[in-house]
Enzyme design. Structure first.
Site, PDB file in Angstrom:
ATOM      1  N   LYS A  92       0.876  -1.299  -0.023  1.00 34.26           N
ATOM      2  CA  LYS A  92      -0.039   0.183   0.093  1.00 34.26           C
ATOM      3  C   LYS A  92       0.700   1.284  -0.152  1.00 34.26           C
ATOM      4  CE  LYS A  92      -3.356   2.364   2.795  1.00 34.26           C
ATOM      5  NZ  LYS A  92      -4.134   2.256   4.183  1.00 34.26           N
ATOM      6  N   GLU A 134      10.697  -4.868   4.248  1.00 36.66           N
ATOM      7  CA  GLU A 134      10.662  -6.137   3.896  1.00 36.66           C
ATOM      8  C   GLU A 134      10.225  -6.108   2.372  1.00 36.66           C
ATOM      9  OE1 GLU A 134       9.181  -4.561   6.446  1.00 36.66           O
ATOM     10  OE2 GLU A 134       9.016  -6.211   8.099  1.00 36.66           O
ATOM     11  N   GLY A 144      -4.556  -1.733   5.194  1.00 35.60           N
ATOM     12  CA  GLY A 144      -3.825  -2.882   4.494  1.00 35.60           C
ATOM     13  C   GLY A 144      -4.671  -4.068   5.332  1.00 35.60           C
ATOM     14  N   ARG A 145      -5.082  -4.340   6.332  1.00 31.93           N
ATOM     15  CA  ARG A 145      -5.489  -5.566   6.879  1.00 31.93           C
ATOM     16  C   ARG A 145      -6.948  -5.822   6.239  1.00 31.93           C
ATOM     17  NH1 ARG A 145      -4.434  -1.810  10.419  1.00 31.93           N
ATOM     18  NH2 ARG A 145      -5.954  -0.993  11.900  1.00 31.93           N
ATOM     19  N   GLU A 183      -4.346  -5.965  15.266  1.00 33.38           N
ATOM     20  CA  GLU A 183      -3.710  -4.777  14.817  1.00 33.38           C
ATOM     21  C   GLU A 183      -4.921  -3.767  14.950  1.00 33.38           C
ATOM     22  OE1 GLU A 183      -0.342  -4.378  11.907  1.00 33.38           O
ATOM     23  OE2 GLU A 183      -1.865  -3.423  10.696  1.00 33.38           O
ATOM     24  N   HIS A 222      -5.837 -32.564  18.889  1.00 34.76           N
ATOM     25  CA  HIS A 222      -4.782 -33.297  19.534  1.00 34.76           C
ATOM     26  C   HIS A 222      -3.604 -32.580  19.688  1.00 34.76           C
ATOM     27  CE1 HIS A 222      -6.768 -36.930  18.073  1.00 34.76           C
ATOM     28  NE2 HIS A 222      -7.263 -36.251  17.196  1.00 34.76           N
ATOM     29  N   LYS A 243       9.834  -0.322  13.761  1.00 32.67           N
ATOM     30  CA  LYS A 243      10.462  -0.271  12.404  1.00 32.67           C
ATOM     31  C   LYS A 243      11.629   0.907  12.526  1.00 32.67           C
ATOM     32  CE  LYS A 243       6.101  -0.818   9.716  1.00 32.67           C
ATOM     33  NZ  LYS A 243       5.059  -0.187   8.846  1.00 32.67           N
TER      34      LYS A 243
HETATM   35  O1  F6P Z   1       2.620  -3.807   9.930  1.00 32.69           O
HETATM   36  C1  F6P Z   1       2.397  -2.405   9.608  1.00 32.69           C
HETATM   37  C2  F6P Z   1       1.648  -2.477   8.211  1.00 32.69           C
HETATM   38  O2  F6P Z   1       1.346  -1.171   7.866  1.00 32.69           O
HETATM   39  C3  F6P Z   1       0.139  -3.354   8.249  1.00 32.69           C
HETATM   40  O3  F6P Z   1      -0.877  -2.438   8.651  1.00 32.69           O
HETATM   41  C4  F6P Z   1       0.268  -3.338   6.515  1.00 32.69           C
HETATM   42  O4  F6P Z   1      -0.729  -4.429   6.230  1.00 32.69           O
HETATM   43  C5  F6P Z   1       1.771  -3.892   6.550  1.00 32.69           C
HETATM   44  O5  F6P Z   1       2.416  -3.009   7.293  1.00 32.69           O
HETATM   45  C6  F6P Z   1       2.174  -3.673   5.095  1.00 32.69           C
HETATM   46  O6  F6P Z   1       2.155  -2.392   4.597  1.00 32.69           O
HETATM   47  P1  F6P Z   1       2.316  -2.152   2.870  1.00 32.69           P
HETATM   48  O7  F6P Z   1       1.122  -2.730   2.204  1.00 32.69           O
HETATM   49  O8  F6P Z   1       2.244  -0.455   2.823  1.00 32.69           O
HETATM   50  O9  F6P Z   1       3.681  -2.683   2.586  1.00 32.69           O
END
Ligand code: F6P
Length: 545
Positions: A209, A215, A269-270, A355, A386, A514
């Site tokens: 987003k 990452e 995002g979620r 979150e 189990h 972060k």
């Molecule tokens: O971990 C925080 C966060 O902003 C989440 O809310 C989001 O889903 C994720 O990082 C990934 O963010 P992006 O889609 O901006 O890479």
């Protein structure tokens, strides 16, 4: 309209619930059934292909009445109106919260900043459709004119968990494309995935987003480098697509405009799998099925928006959860789907729920004086039986549990399905009724145990029962029913956030880590180490030695 800012503990309903809790807390769950033959009918909701039984909860008619009163006093109805109308209810980020718009009907109108977002949503849906059809049919090809066989979604958090969960859940509906996910900044994740891929037949989708997430960008850069060992810079356009609100950053990465899928800041995002973030889903199961997923969610949106609170599935499940969280002191909730297809469902909901509602500041900016977000966990049944069910049955903690099951299996093996579902029903029955001293004694005696042995074993074999569960029984796992199920939990999150008077749609709590990681990365890469506490300093030094 802004969301109301009402401290729930100041409402009349809250203090009535506190008094009521004292009166009802020692009543065993099964006794509610003994005194009310109609309880199962009255404490259940049938909606489309769903049957939701919430009768196995420690609630009376009075409890429900008071919980519904609480919803009324915190002005839930107005809040729902604001949520669906595109009001800026994510106040700390100054954004509307409109994942519901992503599954709205074509003719609908929802305005943000004066323009109808539904039109833009449908333009992007068209783009998803034509892209998906071109890849699935093989019309769109790689740099050596071969058809695509593999798709890699590069994203994390909301840009990964939803697509992973849904593509796993809808595996039965999948086409020939193999879908892979790279999320962790751990290089071992990306290199393991790359081992399985052929650059000539792999399509990469960078999903972020913000397009600033460490990452995702690191993984995308590593993958692009790997790709360029085989192909040229000019071939990137054929093999890379991107989904983001940050189109300028995508251009810098070298992805052509035609392969850029926009999203909007009013999609959290979620809650974004319904947008182009779900491109890997559409590719995996085909566009028609993706549409069905959205249609199912839209059905649940309408149910939530238009049904009276007492018959409203997300409202009831949210209120029950508040009851256990705030009055019974339960800290966690388990979600147990009785289908292997939903094996990532709780992991997905962990982000959605924790979150969103893992907050301690009220909407008025003060620390709340009560518990908020529940801790969510779970694994599919029967495997979980189990593994950790021992603790749910006989441990000291109260763990309200949602059981999700389906009337029909997808491969249609009756023998397996009956065994699976027999366990499904047996668990909620056992959790509620338990097994009393008399019954255990009789069983042991009948088995021929000496009376001394019976006395010794007795306390360990007793089940107190009185463990609350909800049962969500759905006709069949289809794209449509899955869409409705996910939307159900999305709206449950919303209702709980409203009651707890918190902002559910920001996530400032993930920022500090972060920020510190950025500084520490410099410590790891340079000879000097900056200022840290003794423990962190030692650890960094040990790592660098
Ligand atoms: O971990 C925080 C966060 O902003 C989440 O809310 C989001 O889903 C994720 O990082 C990934 O963010 P992006 O889609 O901006 O890479």
């Amino acid at each position: 309209m802004a969301l109301p800012k009402i401290d729930p503990t100041t409402t009349k309903a809250w203090s009535n619930l506190a008094t009521h809790y004292e009166e009802i807390k020692n009543q065993h769950l099964k006794s509610f059934f003994e005194s009310d033959a109609q309880r199962a009918e009255r404490f259940s909701i049938a909606w489309e292909d769903f049957y939701v039984d919430y009768s196995k909860n420690n609630v009376s008619e009075e409890t429900l009445k008071l919980l519904l009163k609480l919803a009324e006093e915190v002005k839930l109805k107005d809040a729902i109106h604001s949520y669906f109308s595109g009001d800026i209810i994510n106040e700390t980020e100054g954004r509307a919260v409109l994942h519901t718009a992503l599954r709205s009907k074509k003719g609908d109108t929802i305005k943000v900043g004066g323009s109808n977002v539904i039109e833009e949503v449908y333009q992007v849906k068209e783009q998803i459709k034509s892209f998906t059809e071109a890849v699935v049919s093989g019309q769109k090809k790689g740099y050596t004119e071969k058809k695509f066989t593999d798709v890699v979604n590069i994203g994390i958090g909301g840009s990964d968990l939803g697509p992973v969960m849904v593509t796993e859940a809808l595996q039965f509906y999948k086409n020939h494309l193999n879908i892979h996910f790279v999320s962790n900044v751990d290089g071992d994740h990306v290199y393991e995935v790359l081992k399985k891929l052929d650059p000539e037949t792999t399509l990469f989708i960078v999903v972020s987003k913000s397009f600033t997430t460490q990452e995702t960008l690191s993984n995308a850069i590593t993958i692009k480098k790997w790709f360029l060992q085989y192909a040229t810079e000019g071939d990137v356009a054929k093999h890379f697509a991107a989904v983001s609100t940050n189109t300028a950053k995508i251009e810098e990465f070298g992805i052509t405009a035609e392969n850029v899928f926009p999203m909007w800041d009013w999609v959290g995002g979620r809650f974004s799998l319904w947008s182009a973030v779900g491109l890997s889903i559409a590719l995996a199961i085909g566009y028609e099925n993706f549409e069905q997923l959205l249609e199912g969610a839209n059905g649940m949106d309408i149910h939530f928006k238009e049904t009276a609170p007492g018959k409203n599935i997300p409202v009831i499940l949210a209120l029950l959860s508040v009851w256990y969280n705030n009055f019974h002191g339960a800290e966690t909730e388990a979600i147990i789907p009785y289908t292997q297809y939903l094996h990532r469902f709780s992991a997905y909901l962990q982000q959605g729920i924790m979150e969103s509602n893992g907050k301690s500041m009220s909407r008025a900016g003060q620390r709340v004086g009560y518990e908020t977000g529940t801790i969510i966990w779970g694994e599919p049944g029967t495997n979980s039986q189990h593994a950790f069910f021992q603790l749910i049955h006989q441990g000291t903690k109260l763990i309200p549990t949602d059981f999700i099951g389906f009337k029909e299996s997808l491969h249609g093996d009756k023998d397996h399905h009956n065994k699976l579902m027999a366990n499904f029903f047996a668990q909620t029955e056992a959790l509620m009724n338990g097994k009393g001293e008399e019954e255990v004694k009789m069983e042991l005696e009948t088995a021929g145990l000496a009376s001394e042995r019976v006395e010794k074993l007795l306390p360990f074999k007793i089940f107190e029962g009185n463990k609350p569960t909800n049962t969500i029984l759905i006709k069949k796992l289809t794209p449509k029913s899955l869409g409705a199920l996910i939307a159900l939990y999305e709206h449950k999150i919303f209702v709980q956030g409203i009651i707890w008077n918190i902002f559910s749609y920001d996530q400032w709590g993930v920022e500090l880590g972060k920020q510190l990681a950025k500084n520490i990365l410099a410590d790891l890469e340079n000879s000097e180490i900056g200022n840290h506490d003794g423990s962190t300093l030692n650890l960094i030094q040990f790592f660098k030695e």
